[in-house]
Design an enzyme around this catalytic site. Structure first.
Site, PDB file in Angstrom:
ATOM      1  NE  ARG A  39      10.680  14.390 -47.514  1.00 31.31           N
ATOM      2  CZ  ARG A  39      10.930  13.995 -48.771  1.00 31.31           C
ATOM      3  NH1 ARG A  39      12.134  14.114 -49.274  1.00 31.31           N
ATOM      4  NH2 ARG A  39       9.966  13.476 -49.505  1.00 31.31           N
ATOM      5  CE  LYS A  59      16.369  11.631 -55.974  1.00 28.08           C
ATOM      6  NZ  LYS A  59      15.404  10.752 -55.639  1.00 28.08           N
TER       7      LYS A  59
END
Ligand code: AMP
Length: 218
Positions: free
Chosen positions: A125, A13
């Protein structure tokens, strides 16, 4: 024009939001980082984010969120909301507030990825402690080393990106956010895109959706 970006953690996103902001000039509001900022002075928020992996109770942040967004709306910004709403209750509160202001939610764009991809992407991440840049060790472009940013700063893993916390966040997503999708569908504002593809392909689809809303409104 106001758009909601919906999708499980790691669905990309943020990446798509950056591209939308560049192309259409939205004000981008990302709830996760808004709350991480508030958490610096509110330990309750940090407890929900980092220990419980649960949604922070609405009354803890709603006022601060409305204050910031009211300002942005007054300035004439189009809003791109990411990470809010995440439950039917949050959506209803947002809708009531927007109704009072006389503004609409034009579309909820849902970036869909399978849960195993969420696990893979989030556990890889890393964030640079020095410049704040976000990297992923498994998707290009990868950092110079798994521990170092291209600015030389140290790369660290977010507490809530550790595997056991990701599971909790996914449970929350299933429980609270998935029912929202049904509601968006009923209200005719849902647009779904497949997020398990190259960034530019996803971007093309999303930008077409936004372009269409823009043309319909002109
Ligand atoms: P994210 O970075 O979007 O994955 O969000 C990190 C954490 O922030 C979540 O696990 C929740 O604890 C909290 N959070 C994010 N969005 C919301 C929301 N709309 N309502 C309540 N808590 C949220």
């Amino acid at each position: 024009m106001n758009i909601l970006l919906i999708g499980p953690q790691g669905s990309g996103k943020g990446t798509q939001a950056d591209l939308l902001v560049k192309k259409f000039g939205f004000y981008y509001f990302e709830m996760g980082s808004f709350l991480r900022e508030l958490a610096k002075t509110n330990p309750l928020i940090s407890e929900y984010q980092n220990k419980k992996g649960k949604l922070v109770p609405d009354d803890v942040f709603f006022f601060a969120m409305k204050e910031l967004l009211s300002e942005k709306i007054k300035e004439g910004n189009k809003l791109l909301l990411d990470g809010f709403p995440r439950s039917v209750r949050q959506y209803e509160s947002l809708r009531n507030w927007f109704d009072e202001l006389g503004i609409n939610i034009d579309k909820a764009i849902f970036i869909n990825i399978p849960e195993e991809i969420t696990m893979k992407r989030l556990s890889a991440r890393r964030t640079c402690k020095k410049c704040g840049k976000i990297w992923n060790l498994v998707t290009s472009p990868i950092p110079p080393t798994p521990e170092k940013c291209d600015c030389g700063g140290e790369l660290v893993q977010r507490e809530d990106d550790k595997p056991e916390k990701i599971m909790l966040r996914l449970q929350e997503y299933r429980k609270n956010t998935e029912p929202l999708l049904e509601l968006f569908k009923k209200e005719g504002i849902l647009a779904e895109v497949d997020g398990n593809r190259p960034i530019d392909e996803i971007a093309t689809d999303i930008q077409q959706i936004v372009e269409k809303i823009k043309n319909d409104q002109n």
